[in-house]
Write an enzyme that holds these catalytic residues in place. Structure first.
Site, PDB file in Angstrom:
ATOM      1  N   GLY A  48       0.917  -1.320  -0.150  1.00  0.00           N
ATOM      2  CA  GLY A  48      -0.002  -0.073  -0.048  1.00  0.00           C
ATOM      3  C   GLY A  48       0.880   1.291  -0.041  1.00  0.00           C
ATOM      4  O   GLY A  48       0.679   1.970   0.790  1.00  0.00           O
ATOM      5  N   TYR A 235     -16.701   4.961  13.241  1.00  0.00           N
ATOM      6  CA  TYR A 235     -15.390   4.100  13.012  1.00  0.00           C
ATOM      7  C   TYR A 235     -15.178   3.237  13.886  1.00  0.00           C
ATOM      8  O   TYR A 235     -15.223   2.158  13.717  1.00  0.00           O
ATOM      9  CB  TYR A 235     -14.511   5.367  12.874  1.00  0.00           C
ATOM     10  CG  TYR A 235     -13.132   4.619  12.147  1.00  0.00           C
ATOM     11  CD1 TYR A 235     -12.934   5.302  10.755  1.00  0.00           C
ATOM     12  CD2 TYR A 235     -12.329   3.660  12.610  1.00  0.00           C
ATOM     13  CE1 TYR A 235     -11.937   4.851   9.908  1.00  0.00           C
ATOM     14  CE2 TYR A 235     -11.361   3.292  11.765  1.00  0.00           C
ATOM     15  CZ  TYR A 235     -10.974   3.906  10.397  1.00  0.00           C
ATOM     16  OH  TYR A 235      -9.874   3.167   9.932  1.00  0.00           O
ATOM     17  N   LYS A 244     -10.760  -3.561  12.183  1.00  0.00           N
ATOM     18  CA  LYS A 244      -9.354  -3.051  13.044  1.00  0.00           C
ATOM     19  C   LYS A 244      -9.031  -3.702  14.254  1.00  0.00           C
ATOM     20  O   LYS A 244      -7.928  -4.048  14.556  1.00  0.00           O
ATOM     21  CB  LYS A 244      -9.382  -1.501  13.045  1.00  0.00           C
ATOM     22  CG  LYS A 244      -9.483  -0.525  11.816  1.00  0.00           C
ATOM     23  CD  LYS A 244      -8.242  -0.703  10.943  1.00  0.00           C
ATOM     24  CE  LYS A 244      -8.124  -0.029   9.686  1.00  0.00           C
ATOM     25  NZ  LYS A 244      -7.074  -0.094   8.963  1.00  0.00           N
TER      26      LYS A 244
HETATM   27  P1  NAD Z   1      -4.715   5.446   1.121  1.00  0.00           P
HETATM   28  O1  NAD Z   1      -6.014   5.421   0.029  1.00  0.00           O
HETATM   29  O2  NAD Z   1      -4.135   6.732   0.684  1.00  0.00           O
HETATM   30  O3  NAD Z   1      -3.923   4.379   0.471  1.00  0.00           O
HETATM   31  C1  NAD Z   1      -4.253   2.881   0.119  1.00  0.00           C
HETATM   32  C2  NAD Z   1      -3.139   2.457  -0.494  1.00  0.00           C
HETATM   33  O4  NAD Z   1      -3.464   0.734  -0.496  1.00  0.00           O
HETATM   34  C3  NAD Z   1      -2.599   2.724  -1.708  1.00  0.00           C
HETATM   35  O5  NAD Z   1      -1.212   2.667  -2.042  1.00  0.00           O
HETATM   36  C4  NAD Z   1      -3.334   1.776  -2.717  1.00  0.00           C
HETATM   37  O6  NAD Z   1      -2.702   1.554  -4.016  1.00  0.00           O
HETATM   38  C5  NAD Z   1      -3.346   0.384  -1.916  1.00  0.00           C
HETATM   39  N1  NAD Z   1      -4.137  -0.687  -2.264  1.00  0.00           N
HETATM   40  C6  NAD Z   1      -5.453  -0.569  -2.255  1.00  0.00           C
HETATM   41  N2  NAD Z   1      -6.062  -1.652  -2.558  1.00  0.00           N
HETATM   42  C7  NAD Z   1      -4.975  -2.515  -2.922  1.00  0.00           C
HETATM   43  C8  NAD Z   1      -4.966  -3.826  -3.632  1.00  0.00           C
HETATM   44  N3  NAD Z   1      -5.959  -4.531  -3.803  1.00  0.00           N
HETATM   45  N4  NAD Z   1      -3.634  -4.118  -3.998  1.00  0.00           N
HETATM   46  C9  NAD Z   1      -2.452  -3.454  -3.741  1.00  0.00           C
HETATM   47  N5  NAD Z   1      -2.766  -2.221  -3.117  1.00  0.00           N
HETATM   48  C10 NAD Z   1      -3.670  -1.623  -2.711  1.00  0.00           C
HETATM   49  O7  NAD Z   1      -5.235   5.032   2.580  1.00  0.00           O
HETATM   50  P2  NAD Z   1      -4.438   5.777   3.873  1.00  0.00           P
HETATM   51  O8  NAD Z   1      -5.445   6.617   4.644  1.00  0.00           O
HETATM   52  O9  NAD Z   1      -3.118   5.998   3.794  1.00  0.00           O
HETATM   53  O10 NAD Z   1      -4.830   4.387   4.710  1.00  0.00           O
HETATM   54  C11 NAD Z   1      -3.781   3.386   4.881  1.00  0.00           C
HETATM   55  C12 NAD Z   1      -3.890   2.849   6.188  1.00  0.00           C
HETATM   56  O11 NAD Z   1      -3.674   3.762   7.356  1.00  0.00           O
HETATM   57  C13 NAD Z   1      -5.290   2.004   6.154  1.00  0.00           C
HETATM   58  O12 NAD Z   1      -5.319   0.828   7.080  1.00  0.00           O
HETATM   59  C14 NAD Z   1      -6.139   3.039   7.009  1.00  0.00           C
HETATM   60  O13 NAD Z   1      -7.160   2.454   7.873  1.00  0.00           O
HETATM   61  C15 NAD Z   1      -4.920   3.450   8.114  1.00  0.00           C
HETATM   62  N6  NAD Z   1      -5.272   4.655   8.928  1.00  0.00           N
HETATM   63  C16 NAD Z   1      -5.727   5.934   8.007  1.00  0.00           C
HETATM   64  C17 NAD Z   1      -6.089   7.060   8.801  1.00  0.00           C
HETATM   65  C18 NAD Z   1      -6.580   8.312   7.918  1.00  0.00           C
HETATM   66  O14 NAD Z   1      -7.035   9.050   8.585  1.00  0.00           O
HETATM   67  N7  NAD Z   1      -6.579   8.250   6.793  1.00  0.00           N
HETATM   68  C19 NAD Z   1      -5.881   7.072  10.125  1.00  0.00           C
HETATM   69  C20 NAD Z   1      -5.184   6.158  10.756  1.00  0.00           C
HETATM   70  C21 NAD Z   1      -4.931   4.923  10.009  1.00  0.00           C
END
Ligand code: NAD
Length: 393
Positions: A48, A235, A244
């Protein structure tokens, strides 16, 4: 092609290659300003890796620790007529910047949930990196095909137990409105756990260990959002929160399963930020625009790169780790502390259509949203004709 943002609902359907590169460079510059990270990993796999927290993890590893990085993501390639996704352009820019400094960087574009992509990743690690000593799991996906059964599961963003009515912000129409969400069925909860829970993280670690490409004492972390009362109904205590929670089970499973390698597995709780994933979750855009305002006033606001830099230096590679009772690394304290939450709660109770722009950091939210797709960045000429077909390698 002259590329201007095309916003549809909570997503922007195009991206600007030059703007995305500038956004990546901003994050690289931040990490470089901090100086080298002591005792940091040298061979990093980021699942990711192309946007949000995963991209920040990759940039921190490469430019803070001088690490070789292999990424996995799911992005759309550009054509002469259509731009690629932001993650495509981010990856192209990252490759270029890393390689310019002699750092190994490569990326596999495909479905991380599949066995094929796991096998391809392992083959690349064997051939080009030997082993990995840090595995970042940062996927955010609405669906997952189970590689064993072939069944495609979809995640749902719904409350658990009872219906929930609350305020939300329609970012496209700039409108505060009420939404009512029906509670999820047991099947919807189970399906969301299947997509966003810990099963695939465990499968990755098992595949890497079985293939002998996981180094002794390697670390791995998956990212979670825990939040507080304002976001719990949609959430923390909702379908996504159930998924989660499953990460905690998986972290313990990974530690137990790979004891002979002494693997450290953590769930890291990060703050709420505008990313492609979070803008799709009801309530989060309103909560995020309010908390941005509060935290900027307190001087505690951080973006993805600041959060991840602290995760590396104050948690993953620090002696005195900020662990909570469940053993998670907590990087979200500046958001979730009682005093900050009380201020957001007060604003939340007051906010309505006619005072939203005054009470919330509406401009900050929008600027960050556009930036995700490479728009609104100072110094980028958005009237210029640019070639959308930017290659990766
Ligand atoms: P994002 O959408 O920016 O990034 C998601 C990534 O996953 C991208 O690189 C995408 O290409 C990849 N991806 C999605 N489906 C895929 C697949 N099938 N195969 C390969 N790659 C795939 O999301 P984000 O907000 O950075 O989230 C990343 C993690 O952080 C998640 O687990 C999210 O729950 C967690 N998180 C996010 C927040 C927030 O506020 N954004 C807060 C805390 C935790």
């Amino acid at each position: 092609m002259v590329i201007q943002p095309k916003i549809r609902g909570f997503i922007c359907t195009n991206a600007h290659p030059v703007g995305c590169a500038a956004h990546v460079q901003e994050q690289i510059d931040f990490i470089k300003r901090q100086g080298p990270i002591a005792d940091a990993p040298q061979r990093v796999l980021v699942i990711g890796c192309s946007t949000g927290y995963g991209l920040a993890s990759r940039i921190t590893s490469a430019f803070g620790a001088g690490a070789k990085t292999l990424g996995v993501c799911f992005e759309k390639e550009p054509s002469a007529k259509r731009t690629g996704t932001a993650g495509w352009y981010n990856t192209a820019a990252f490759h270029q910047a890393a390689r310019a400094e002699g750092l190994y960087a490569d990326t596999i574009n495909g479905d991380a949930f599949s066995d094929e992509v796991k096998a391809e990743t392992i083959a690349k690690i064997k051939a080009e990196m030997g082993k990995v000593d840090l595995v970042i799991y940062s996927l955010a996906s609405p669906k997952r095909k189970d590689p064993e059964s072939g069944v495609v599961y979809s995640s749902t963003l719904k409350p658990v137990g009872k219906a929930y009515t609350t305020k939300t912000y329609d970012t496209d129409k700039d409108l505060i409105k009420e939404i009512s969400l029906e509670p999820a069925t047991d099947e919807e909860i189970a399906d969301t756990v299947k997509v966003m829970g810990g099963e695939d993280w465990e499968r990755w670690l098992a595949a890497l260990a079985d293939a002998g490409v996981l180094a002794d004492n390697a670390k791995t972390t998956a990212y979670t959002y825990i939040g507080k009362e304002l976001t719990w109904p949609i959430y923390g205590h909702a379908t996504i929160g159930k998924a989660k929670e499953d990460l905690d089970r998986a972290a313990a499973g990974i530690r137990g399963e790979h004891r002979e390698l002494n693997i450290e597995a953590y769930v890291s709780s990060l703050k709420a930020l505008v990313t492609q994933a979070s803008s799709a979750i009801p309530v989060m855009p309103l909560y995020i625009s309010l908390i941005y305002g509060v935290m900027k006033e307190e001087g505690t606001h951080e973006g993805c790169i600041e959060q991840i830099y602290r995760l590396f230096t104050e948690a993953l590679y620090a002696d005195d780790q900020p662990l909570d009772a469940a053993g998670r690394l907590r990087m979200d304290g500046k958001e979730t502390n009682e005093a900050t939450q009380a201020k957001v709660k007060e604003l939340w109770d007051q906010v309505k259509q006619d005072n939203f722009h005054q009470l919330a950091d509406y401009e900050g939210y929008h600027a960050d949203f556009l930036k995700l797709f490479g728009f609104g960045i100072a110094g980028v000429d958005y009237d210029a004709d640019v070639d959308p077909e930017v290659p990766w390698s």
